[in-house]
Design an enzyme around this catalytic site. Structure first.
Site, PDB file in Angstrom:
ATOM      1  N   CYS A  59       0.808  -1.224   0.000  1.00  0.00           N
ATOM      2  CA  CYS A  59       0.000   0.000   0.000  1.00  0.00           C
ATOM      3  C   CYS A  59       0.836   1.267   0.000  1.00  0.00           C
ATOM      4  CB  CYS A  59      -0.942   0.014   1.197  1.00  0.00           C
ATOM      5  SG  CYS A  59      -2.137  -1.342   1.187  1.00  0.00           S
ATOM      6  N   GLN A 111      -5.714  -9.090   5.827  1.00  0.00           N
ATOM      7  CA  GLN A 111      -5.576  -7.758   6.409  1.00  0.00           C
ATOM      8  C   GLN A 111      -6.784  -7.383   7.264  1.00  0.00           C
ATOM      9  OE1 GLN A 111      -4.265  -4.536   3.921  1.00  0.00           O
ATOM     10  NE2 GLN A 111      -2.885  -5.841   2.753  1.00  0.00           N
ATOM     11  N   HIS A 151      -8.887   3.678  -1.819  1.00  0.00           N
ATOM     12  CA  HIS A 151      -7.493   3.240  -1.660  1.00  0.00           C
ATOM     13  C   HIS A 151      -7.055   2.481  -2.913  1.00  0.00           C
ATOM     14  CE1 HIS A 151      -3.841   1.801  -0.072  1.00  0.00           C
ATOM     15  NE2 HIS A 151      -4.278   0.891   0.787  1.00  0.00           N
ATOM     16  N   CYS A 205       0.448   2.096   6.378  1.00  0.00           N
ATOM     17  CA  CYS A 205       0.646   0.687   6.729  1.00  0.00           C
ATOM     18  C   CYS A 205       0.707  -0.136   5.448  1.00  0.00           C
ATOM     19  CB  CYS A 205      -0.460   0.187   7.639  1.00  0.00           C
ATOM     20  SG  CYS A 205      -2.126   0.272   6.936  1.00  0.00           S
TER      21      CYS A 205
END
Length: 393
Positions: free
Chosen positions: A91, A151, A349, A379
């Site tokens: 990410c 996640q 995202h 993160c």
């Protein structure tokens, strides 16, 4: 050493990352090409003067498999002699691209660098790069037996460790949408968003992801997204509070920044918008996975000789609501300085694009308050994080 500066920063609108989403008809290469072209048109810099194009992309498969930054540069019609490299740090990929580009300028290897990021999650779904493959191998599986987790489960573990309730998570998510809506409606995103042309001749000019009128009560009706009996038996502390509503949205998007050395900026008459005050990367427990922004931030502030009180605004990527809330608790940070224009819960995202997108939004928010120092941290899967300090000039 020559100091690196941010000359400009832009992003595409955010489109829902599924068939029928606003940007789902646009190939990732063309999405990024349009974003980079808009950046260079705004700055007036000759594309032939660019030393390198450093691009973040996570799912380097299918339409994103051909060194997507290089293909986007060629698709924009820019000179062939300018190279590109595609970076993958999950990410934080395009934030890492920012780090590499700035560090290249510091080292004297670059004068002008385009930093970019892209992810078309509607056309190259998350996980495409590892379909049918074991990404861990037997040694990692043995070290973390009975295994690493998704996640979303890590987000549940973070919520449990910091004793974050479902109500706190939903309140935070609703606030993200409200802040993003307020920024959009007041023109706060106008400088950072560039239009993306569509194959039918139209264009996307605004974020599709913001849900105006979102309330904690509405979010409370959503079912937990990751609950299962086997995970519950392994982690009895989990209370199953992570939902689609308090998680980041799957989106299509691209971002781009122009970085220049002080020497090149002076030569070309470019006015910098920001400088860098520090960088850090750090790893943490890959099972909890999402906690590394905390030690990365500590490392960053220690190196810079600063405390959290010295920072005017902070951006902590909203992969899940538990991530910024845990970070906020760890630093006793002011919630009124955290993700002030919303984050990935409201804006989405688009994995590889998010690092440079967050930096673009942070820069705009700092300028809107009259300038200052901003901190950004992301993160990353595998239990990692990037962190950096950006200061307006």
């Amino acid at each position: 050493m020559d100091e690196p500066f941010v000359i400009d920063a832009v992003r595409s609108p955010m489109g829902r990352g599924k068939p029928g989403g606003a940007l789902s008809g646009v190939h990732a290469v063309d999405l990024l090409a349009a974003t980079v072209a808009a950046l260079l048109e705004r700055t007036g810099v000759d594309p032939g003067r660019i030393d390198d194009v450093v691009t973040g992309c996570v799912s380097q498969a299918g339409e994103q498999s051909g060194n997507v930054g290089r293909m986007a540069w060629l698709a924009a019609g820019f000179p062939e002699h300018v190279p590109s490299v595609t970076v993958e740090r999950k990410c934080g990929s395009s934030q890492q691209a920012v780090h590499f580009a700035a560090q290249g300028i510091l080292a004297g290897a670059y004068d002008l660098v385009v930093v970019a990021g892209v992810e078309s999650m509607s056309r190259v779904p998350m996980g495409s790069a590892r379909l049918g493959a074991d990404p861990y191998g037997p040694s990692v599986a043995a070290r973390y037996a009975p295994g690493l987790v998704a996640q979303g489960v890590s987000a549940e573990l973070v919520a449990a460790r910091w004793k974050l309730s479902r109500e706190q998570l939903d309140d935070y998510a609703a606030r993200s949408h409200a802040r993003a809506a307020a920024a959009a409606d007041s023109g706060g995103f106008d400088r950072e968003i560039v239009p993306i042309p569509l194959p039918d001749g139209g264009a996307v000019t605004a974020d599709e992801s913001i849900r105006r009128g979102t309330t904690p009560a509405k979010l409370a009706t959503l079912a937990p997204a990751f609950a299962d009996d086997a995970t519950a038996a392994r982690f009895p502390e989990i209370r199953w509070s992570i939902t689609a509503g308090n998680s980041s949205q799957i989106t299509d998007g691209a971002s781009a920044m122009l970085l220049a050395s002080g020497r090149a900026a002076a030569e070309l008459g470019l006015t910098p918008r920001a400088r860098f005050r520090g960088f850090a990367v750090c790893g943490d427990d890959p099972v909890e996975m999402l906690t590394a922004p905390i030690p990365a931030t500590r490392r960053l502030l220690d190196r810079a000789g600063l405390t959290i009180a010295d920072v005017d605004l902070y951006e902590v990527n909203e992969a899940f609501a538990s991530v910024p809330l845990a970070w906020q608790a760890a630093f006793d940070a002011d919630p009124d300085r955290l993700n002030v224009r919303g984050g990935a819960i409201a804006l989405g995202h688009p994995l590889g694009a998010s690092g440079a997108r967050v930096a673009t939004t942070l820069l705009g928010a700092l300028e809107a308050r009259g300038g200052g120092l901003g901190l950004q941290t992301m993160c990353e899967a595998g239990g990692m994080a990037n962190a950096m300090l950006l200061e307006t000039v």
